[in-house]
Design a protein around this motif. Structure first.
Motif, PDB file in Angstrom:
ATOM      1  N   ARG A   3       1.246 -11.111  -0.812  1.00 26.62           N
ATOM      2  CA  ARG A   3      -0.201 -11.334  -0.918  1.00 26.62           C
ATOM      3  C   ARG A   3      -0.933 -10.737   0.279  1.00 26.62           C
ATOM      4  O   ARG A   3      -1.947 -10.061   0.117  1.00 26.62           O
ATOM      5  N   ASP A   4      -0.408 -10.986   1.492  1.00 25.58           N
ATOM      6  CA  ASP A   4      -1.063 -10.459   2.691  1.00 25.58           C
ATOM      7  C   ASP A   4      -1.004  -8.930   2.711  1.00 25.58           C
ATOM      8  O   ASP A   4      -1.963  -8.264   3.126  1.00 25.58           O
ATOM      9  N   ALA A  26      -0.899  -6.932   0.095  1.00 25.12           N
ATOM     10  CA  ALA A  26      -1.833  -6.417  -0.905  1.00 25.12           C
ATOM     11  C   ALA A  26      -3.268  -6.496  -0.389  1.00 25.12           C
ATOM     12  O   ALA A  26      -4.062  -5.567  -0.590  1.00 25.12           O
ATOM     13  N   THR A  27      -3.597  -7.578   0.286  1.00 27.06           N
ATOM     14  CA  THR A  27      -4.935  -7.748   0.842  1.00 27.06           C
ATOM     15  C   THR A  27      -5.222  -6.697   1.906  1.00 27.06           C
ATOM     16  O   THR A  27      -6.305  -6.092   1.936  1.00 27.06           O
ATOM     17  N   THR A  79      -3.772  -3.749   2.250  1.00 24.60           N
ATOM     18  CA  THR A  79      -3.853  -2.434   1.617  1.00 24.60           C
ATOM     19  C   THR A  79      -5.220  -2.224   0.966  1.00 24.60           C
ATOM     20  O   THR A  79      -5.829  -1.159   1.099  1.00 24.60           O
ATOM     21  N   TYR A  80      -5.706  -3.243   0.260  1.00 16.11           N
ATOM     22  CA  TYR A  80      -7.017  -3.142  -0.382  1.00 16.11           C
ATOM     23  C   TYR A  80      -8.103  -2.917   0.652  1.00 16.11           C
ATOM     24  O   TYR A  80      -9.013  -2.087   0.454  1.00 16.11           O
ATOM     25  N   ARG A  81      -8.027  -3.610   1.779  1.00 12.52           N
ATOM     26  CA  ARG A  81      -9.040  -3.484   2.820  1.00 12.52           C
ATOM     27  C   ARG A  81      -9.027  -2.072   3.423  1.00 12.52           C
ATOM     28  O   ARG A  81     -10.082  -1.481   3.675  1.00 12.52           O
ATOM     29  N   VAL A 100      -7.930   0.725   1.939  1.00 11.84           N
ATOM     30  CA  VAL A 100      -8.421   1.679   0.937  1.00 11.84           C
ATOM     31  C   VAL A 100      -9.941   1.598   0.834  1.00 11.84           C
ATOM     32  O   VAL A 100     -10.635   2.623   0.754  1.00 11.84           O
ATOM     33  N   GLU A 101     -10.458   0.381   0.850  1.00 13.36           N
ATOM     34  CA  GLU A 101     -11.913   0.190   0.781  1.00 13.36           C
ATOM     35  C   GLU A 101     -12.597   0.832   1.982  1.00 13.36           C
ATOM     36  O   GLU A 101     -13.640   1.484   1.849  1.00 13.36           O
ATOM     37  N   GLU A 102     -12.014   0.670   3.163  1.00 18.00           N
ATOM     38  CA  GLU A 102     -12.579   1.268   4.376  1.00 18.00           C
ATOM     39  C   GLU A 102     -12.534   2.797   4.305  1.00 18.00           C
ATOM     40  O   GLU A 102     -13.494   3.472   4.671  1.00 18.00           O
TER      41      GLU A 102
END
Length: 231
Positions: free
Chosen positions: A203-204, A206-207, A209-211, A213-215
Motif C-alpha cells: 500500500r505504501d 503504491a501510494t 509511486t502514485y505521488r 507520477v503525479e509530480e
C-alpha cells in the motif's frame, strides 16, 4: 534539430577558422545555420537557434535542453559545481560550458543519455559535437571504423558508450561529466542508478509511486498551453 559543436585548441594563439562551424554542422542532415562564440582558442557553436547560446562575464554556454523546469538552470555558474547539481536536473540535457576564469571546458549529458555528446582529442586540440559526423570536419579525426564498435553493433544492434563507430571518436556516457583542462579531457561520473533497500508495504509503495507520477506529470505540464496538452 539542435546540434552542438565546439573546439579548444592546444595552442593559445590559434583561433577557430570562420568556416569551421558551418563545416561541422553541414555534415549533419537537417541541421540549420550555426551561430557561435569564439574566445581565444575556444569556439562554441550551435545550430537550432541563438536561445541555446549564452555568454556572460564568467562563462559561455551552449546547450540542448529538454528540462521540465528551466529555472533549474539558474544560476548557470553553479551548474557544474558541485556535480551533484547535475544529478538533480529533471529532463534531458547536453551542454558545454566554458569557465573563463579557470579556463576549463565542461561537457555533460543527462542521467540516461537521451541527449548525446561525442568528442575527440587530436594533436591540434579537443573537439566535441552532438553528432559524430560533425567531428570529421576537425583536423586529425580519422574516418576509421572501430572494430570493437562494429562487433557491438553487429551483435547487439547498437554501439554502447563510451564507444562510437569511429575509432578516434568517443561518446560521453550517460550520467557523466567531462572536464578539459590544459587540452586533456577527464571523464567523471556524477550519477549512478541506486537501489536502496526500503521496507515498504504494498500500500505504501503504491501510494509513493502514485505521488511521484503525479509530480512528474505536473512538472511536465508546467508552462504548457491547453492546446498542447489537450486539457
Amino acid at each position: 534539430m539542435n546540434v552542438l559543436a565546439g573546439v579548444l585548441y592546444r595552442d593559445p594563439g590559434r583561433r577557430p577558422a570562420a568556416d569551421l562551424p558551418r563545416a561541422m554542422v553541414a555534415r549533419v542532415p537537417g541541421a540549420g545555420e550555426p551561430v557561435g562564440i569564439t574566445s581565444g582558442p575556444l569556439g562554441l557553436f550551435v545550430a537550432g537557434g541563438p536561445e541555446h547560446l549564452k555568454s556572460e562575464d564568467s562563462m559561455i554556454l551552449v546547450a540542448d535542453l529538454d528540462l521540465v523546469d528551466l529555472s533549474e538552470l539558474r544560476p548557470l555558474t553553479g551548474l557544474v559545481g558541485p556535480a551533484g547539481i547535475l544529478a538533480r536536473l529533471r529532463g534531458a540535457f547536453a551542454f558545454a560550458l566554458w569557465d573563463r576564469r579557470q579556463r576549463q571546458l565542461f561537457l555533460a549529458v543527462d542521467q540516461f543519455g537521451i541527449k548525446r555528446l561525442y568528442y575527440a582529442t587530436t594533436r591540434d586540440g579537443f573537439a566535441f559535437a552532438s553528432r559524430p559526423a560533425a567531428l570529421l570536419a576537425f583536423a586529425g579525426v580519422k574516418r576509421e571504423v572501430d572494430p570493437t564498435s562494429l562487433y557491438h553493433n553487429l551483435n547487439f544492434g547498437f554501439v554502447p558508450s563510451p564507444y562510437s563507430i569511429y575509432a578516434g571518436i568517443r561518446r560521453l556516457p550517460p550520467g557523466h561529466l567531462l572536464v578539459v583542462k590544459d587540452g586533456e579531457p577527464t571523464v567523471v561520473r556524477y550519477w549512478d542508478l541506486e537501489f536502496p533497500e526500503q521496507s515498504l508495504s504494498l500500500r505504501d509503495g503504491a501510494t509513493a509511486t502514485y505521488r511521484l507520477v503525479e509530480e512528474a506529470v505536473a512538472l511536465c505540464l508546467r508552462g504548457m498551453s491547453p492546446k498542447k496538452t489537450g486539457a
